[in-house]
Design a protein around this motif. Structure first.
Motif, PDB file in Angstrom:
ATOM      1  N   PHE A  10       0.843  -1.195   0.000  1.00  0.00           N
ATOM      2  CA  PHE A  10       0.000   0.000   0.000  1.00  0.00           C
ATOM      3  C   PHE A  10       0.878   1.245   0.000  1.00  0.00           C
ATOM      4  N   ASP A  11       0.422   2.278  -0.666  1.00  0.00           N
ATOM      5  CA  ASP A  11       1.164   3.534  -0.732  1.00  0.00           C
ATOM      6  C   ASP A  11       0.935   4.281   0.581  1.00  0.00           C
ATOM      7  N   GLU A  12       1.958   4.374   1.389  1.00  0.00           N
ATOM      8  CA  GLU A  12       1.823   4.997   2.703  1.00  0.00           C
ATOM      9  C   GLU A  12       1.684   6.513   2.624  1.00  0.00           C
ATOM     10  N   ARG A  13       1.824   7.085   1.442  1.00  0.00           N
ATOM     11  CA  ARG A  13       1.545   8.518   1.269  1.00  0.00           C
ATOM     12  C   ARG A  13       0.044   8.773   1.177  1.00  0.00           C
ATOM     13  N   VAL A  14      -0.746   7.699   1.040  1.00  0.00           N
ATOM     14  CA  VAL A  14      -2.212   7.786   1.017  1.00  0.00           C
ATOM     15  C   VAL A  14      -2.700   7.068   2.280  1.00  0.00           C
ATOM     16  N   PRO A  15      -2.665   7.748   3.440  1.00  0.00           N
ATOM     17  CA  PRO A  15      -2.875   7.058   4.710  1.00  0.00           C
ATOM     18  C   PRO A  15      -4.302   6.569   4.953  1.00  0.00           C
ATOM     19  N   PHE A  16      -5.309   7.316   4.523  1.00  0.00           N
ATOM     20  CA  PHE A  16      -6.693   6.925   4.829  1.00  0.00           C
ATOM     21  C   PHE A  16      -7.555   6.996   3.572  1.00  0.00           C
ATOM     22  N   GLY A  17      -8.302   8.075   3.396  1.00  0.00           N
ATOM     23  CA  GLY A  17      -9.265   8.179   2.303  1.00  0.00           C
ATOM     24  C   GLY A  17      -8.678   7.884   0.938  1.00  0.00           C
ATOM     25  N   GLY A  18      -9.258   6.898   0.242  1.00  0.00           N
ATOM     26  CA  GLY A  18      -8.832   6.553  -1.101  1.00  0.00           C
ATOM     27  C   GLY A  18      -7.684   5.565  -1.172  1.00  0.00           C
ATOM     28  N   ASN A  19      -7.169   5.138  -0.019  1.00  0.00           N
ATOM     29  CA  ASN A  19      -6.029   4.225  -0.021  1.00  0.00           C
ATOM     30  C   ASN A  19      -6.366   2.884  -0.667  1.00  0.00           C
ATOM     31  N   ASP A  20      -7.598   2.421  -0.476  1.00  0.00           N
ATOM     32  CA  ASP A  20      -8.004   1.154  -1.076  1.00  0.00           C
ATOM     33  C   ASP A  20      -8.093   1.280  -2.591  1.00  0.00           C
ATOM     34  N   TYR A  21      -8.706   2.360  -3.063  1.00  0.00           N
ATOM     35  CA  TYR A  21      -8.845   2.533  -4.502  1.00  0.00           C
ATOM     36  C   TYR A  21      -7.491   2.737  -5.163  1.00  0.00           C
ATOM     37  N   ASP A  22      -6.575   3.417  -4.486  1.00  0.00           N
ATOM     38  CA  ASP A  22      -5.227   3.569  -5.026  1.00  0.00           C
ATOM     39  C   ASP A  22      -4.564   2.207  -5.184  1.00  0.00           C
ATOM     40  N   PHE A  23      -4.654   1.373  -4.166  1.00  0.00           N
ATOM     41  CA  PHE A  23      -4.048   0.045  -4.217  1.00  0.00           C
ATOM     42  C   PHE A  23      -4.702  -0.807  -5.302  1.00  0.00           C
ATOM     43  N   HIS A  24      -6.017  -0.803  -5.361  1.00  0.00           N
ATOM     44  CA  HIS A  24      -6.723  -1.622  -6.346  1.00  0.00           C
ATOM     45  C   HIS A  24      -6.449  -1.134  -7.774  1.00  0.00           C
ATOM     46  N   ARG A  25      -6.300   0.172  -7.943  1.00  0.00           N
ATOM     47  CA  ARG A  25      -5.945   0.707  -9.260  1.00  0.00           C
ATOM     48  C   ARG A  25      -4.559   0.215  -9.664  1.00  0.00           C
ATOM     49  N   ARG A  26      -3.620   0.219  -8.716  1.00  0.00           N
ATOM     50  CA  ARG A  26      -2.271  -0.256  -9.021  1.00  0.00           C
ATOM     51  C   ARG A  26      -2.257  -1.761  -9.314  1.00  0.00           C
ATOM     52  N   ILE A  27      -3.121  -2.516  -8.652  1.00  0.00           N
ATOM     53  CA  ILE A  27      -3.266  -3.948  -8.959  1.00  0.00           C
ATOM     54  C   ILE A  27      -3.705  -4.103 -10.409  1.00  0.00           C
ATOM     55  N   ALA A  28      -4.741  -3.347 -10.808  1.00  0.00           N
ATOM     56  CA  ALA A  28      -5.245  -3.424 -12.186  1.00  0.00           C
ATOM     57  C   ALA A  28      -4.189  -2.949 -13.181  1.00  0.00           C
ATOM     58  N   ASP A  29      -3.479  -1.868 -12.845  1.00  0.00           N
ATOM     59  CA  ASP A  29      -2.429  -1.353 -13.728  1.00  0.00           C
ATOM     60  C   ASP A  29      -1.299  -2.374 -13.924  1.00  0.00           C
ATOM     61  N   ALA A  30      -1.118  -3.251 -12.938  1.00  0.00           N
ATOM     62  CA  ALA A  30      -0.081  -4.285 -13.031  1.00  0.00           C
ATOM     63  C   ALA A  30      -0.561  -5.502 -13.830  1.00  0.00           C
ATOM     64  N   GLY A  31      -1.776  -5.423 -14.381  1.00  0.00           N
ATOM     65  CA  GLY A  31      -2.283  -6.507 -15.211  1.00  0.00           C
ATOM     66  C   GLY A  31      -3.081  -7.559 -14.474  1.00  0.00           C
ATOM     67  N   MET A  32      -3.345  -7.337 -13.184  1.00  0.00           N
ATOM     68  CA  MET A  32      -4.164  -8.275 -12.421  1.00  0.00           C
ATOM     69  C   MET A  32      -5.614  -7.811 -12.451  1.00  0.00           C
ATOM     70  N   ARG A  33      -6.522  -8.754 -12.277  1.00  0.00           N
ATOM     71  CA  ARG A  33      -7.929  -8.405 -12.274  1.00  0.00           C
ATOM     72  C   ARG A  33      -8.452  -8.283 -10.854  1.00  0.00           C
ATOM     73  N   LEU A  34      -9.563  -7.572 -10.736  1.00  0.00           N
ATOM     74  CA  LEU A  34     -10.284  -7.393  -9.484  1.00  0.00           C
ATOM     75  C   LEU A  34     -11.573  -8.191  -9.601  1.00  0.00           C
ATOM     76  N   ALA A  35     -12.081  -8.685  -8.478  1.00  0.00           N
ATOM     77  CA  ALA A  35     -13.272  -9.532  -8.558  1.00  0.00           C
ATOM     78  C   ALA A  35     -14.235  -9.263  -7.420  1.00  0.00           C
ATOM     79  N   VAL A  36     -15.511  -9.506  -7.724  1.00  0.00           N
ATOM     80  CA  VAL A  36     -16.570  -9.512  -6.721  1.00  0.00           C
ATOM     81  C   VAL A  36     -17.110 -10.933  -6.674  1.00  0.00           C
ATOM     82  N   ALA A  37     -17.157 -11.504  -5.482  1.00  0.00           N
ATOM     83  CA  ALA A  37     -17.742 -12.826  -5.273  1.00  0.00           C
ATOM     84  C   ALA A  37     -19.229 -12.623  -4.991  1.00  0.00           C
ATOM     85  N   THR A  38     -20.074 -13.010  -5.938  1.00  0.00           N
ATOM     86  CA  THR A  38     -21.502 -12.664  -5.867  1.00  0.00           C
ATOM     87  C   THR A  38     -22.358 -13.650  -5.082  1.00  0.00           C
ATOM     88  N   ARG A  39     -21.797 -14.759  -4.633  1.00  0.00           N
ATOM     89  CA  ARG A  39     -22.593 -15.743  -3.877  1.00  0.00           C
ATOM     90  C   ARG A  39     -22.442 -15.572  -2.377  1.00  0.00           C
TER      91      ARG A  39
END
Length: 193
Positions: free
Chosen positions: A160-189
């Motif tokens: 996690f980017d420690e320069r983003v301590p609270f608000g938006g830290n999750d979206y920053d991390f998830h964006r970087r995951i996607a930018d690295a070519g990994m997918r994000l998922a929702v488990a719908t069951r």
């Protein structure tokens, strides 16, 4: 896959008790749980999450807010998603977020008692309108109030980017995951809220 769960608390004992009760009741055996009371020191979340990930020896990191409930399968469905889709870097259970309601027709309400969680979980399994896993690259689809992350994915993007301590830290991390070519998922069951 083994799971390490972290709940960062802020003196909200009633809500935390319900969160821990849902984790104890609806998690697969073998998890490790850490509860860190952050109300006194108020460390930045990204700093805490990175220290937790660095110390973990488990395959999957589960980051849970202290005021949520999880449903049966919240952890097992994430593991199944990671096994079926090795390129997945974050899995979140279905939730009551606006995006999940609009794009995934989420039936998860804003409030639910612990004793009613199993009935809604059974309904999700019975009335499955979505594929079991909805995968994509939109960082908004995986809210971090309950996110499961392979340690390898966390490591691949430098944590996690420690320069983003609270608000938006999750979206920053998830964006970087996607930018690295990994997918994000929702488990719908399964769900959390």
């Amino acid at each position: 896959m083994t799971i390490d769960i972290l709940v960062v608390a802020y003196c909200g004992w009633t809500a935390l008790g319900e969160t821990l009760a849902s984790i104890a009741r609806f998690s697969e055996p073998g998890y490790r749980l850490t509860v860190f009371e952050n109300g006194v020191r108020n460390y930045p979340l990204t700093w805490l999450w990175n220290r937790f990930a660095e110390a973990s020896t488990r395959d999957v990191l589960a980051l849970c807010n202290p005021d949520i409930l999880v449903a049966p399968g919240w952890d097992a469905e994430a593991v199944a998603c990671f096994e079926l889709h090795p390129d997945c870097g974050v899995v979140c259970p279905l939730s009551n977020t606006q995006l999940h309601r609009e794009q995934l027709a989420s039936p998860v309400p804003d409030a639910l008692e612990l004793e009613d969680v199993e009935a809604l979980a059974a309904r999700l399994h019975r009335d499955a309108a979505q594929p079991r896993f909805v995968l994509g690259a939109d960082h908004r689809m995986t809210p971090a109030h309950c996110a499961l992350i392979p340690r390898a994915a966390w490591s691949a993007v430098g944590g996690f980017d420690e320069r983003v301590p609270f608000g938006g830290n999750d979206y920053d991390f998830h964006r970087r995951i996607a930018d690295a070519g990994m997918r994000l998922a929702v488990a719908t069951r399964t769900f959390s809220f």
